[in-house]
Write a protein that holds these residues in place. Structure first.
Motif: not given
Length: 272
Positions: A94, A112, A118, A120-121, A124, A127-130, A133
């Motif tokens: 991540a 991916m 996913d 994130g970056s 953003n 922001e992702f479903d930790q 993922s």
């Protein structure tokens, strides 16, 4: 085969078998300081002098001589397997690396595409479903370790017992194995037992965390990331680590070991 992943002070006061994601930056800096009275300016993994490393050709003969004669205090450091694999995910998968790029170039795009991970970056704000993922990453980590597909296992998530055993199998022996979770106590014990040119108090050492600040922060407690399937995978990958280094498999939120490491057991079981 020799002793890959082994570092030694130039004064030959101590030998350390590196285990990735187990405070190796701090340990390397402390070893450097114990010889030179100053810390290495930069990430200790980038140093090319001031500390013997097996990866440096000129260091191999002195390391081999010292390990085989057991002439220096020899140690390593371990960490709770649940926390270690989570740290690998947040740092290597991540996170953005020190060079400003993703770890191992095309690894994250591959994850991916193949595993639906996913991460994130920076744009953003990561922001992702930790949880989702991480669990998908765990499947990938298991595949690399079990079947060496879609790539060889990475040193940051391959089992600690694997790193620690190569040293024993090739003729090394550990005097001390301590816990990342009790770092100051364990590292001080090493320093007290080693004849270092420069004395230092571990409590005075600044924090060397090379992965800090390059990616998302963990948003949940450890147990939230591990459902029944994840824990099944963790046991499949790290069973030996839990057993030999006395960590609590049943409670992912208990980061502390349940007992001290039995060095004779480690040498007997990993020396085969």
């Amino acid at each position: 085969m020799g002793f890959p992943g082994t570092w030694m002070t130039e004064s030959e006061s101590m030998v350390y078998r590196v285990v990735p994601k187990c405070a190796c930056s701090s340990i390397g800096q402390i070893m450097f300081y114990s010889d030179h009275g100053r810390y290495f300016d930069g990430d200790i993994h980038d140093s090319t002098d001031g500390l013997h490393k097996w990866a440096q050709e000129g260091s191999q003969t002195p390391i081999e001589r010292m390990v085989k004669s057991h002439g220096a205090l020899t140690f390593t450091c371990v960490r709770n397997p649940y926390a270690r694999i989570l740290s690998s995910f947040f740092d290597k998968i991540a996170g953005i690396q020190r060079n400003g790029k993703r770890y191992r170039g095309n690894l994250v795009p591959q994850l991916m595409q193949r595993y639906g991970v996913d991460v994130g970056s920076p744009e953003n704000d990561f922001e992702f479903d930790q949880i989702a993922s991480f669990r998908r990453f765990l499947l990938f980590a298991r595949d690399t370790i079990r079947w060496r597909r879609p790539m060889e296992p990475d040193i940051h998530w391959s089992a600690m017992s694997g790193h620690i055993s190569t040293f024993i199998v090739n003729g090394g022996r550990y005097d001390q194995i301590f816990f990342t979770e009790k770092f100051n106590e364990g590292m001080q014990k090493v320093l007290n037992a080693a004849p270092t040119p420069v004395k230092l108090d571990v409590n005075d050492v600044p924090k060397f965390n090379e992965s800090e600040g390059h990616g998302p922060k963990r948003a949940h407690k450890v147990s939230a990331y591990f459902d029944d399937l994840s824990r099944h995978l963790i046991w499949e990958i790290y069973k030996k680590d839990f057993q030999l280094f006395k960590y609590d498999f049943d409670n992912p939120d208990n980061k502390l070991p349940k007992a001290e490491v039995d060095l004779d057991e480690v040498h007997a079981k990993l020396g085969r």
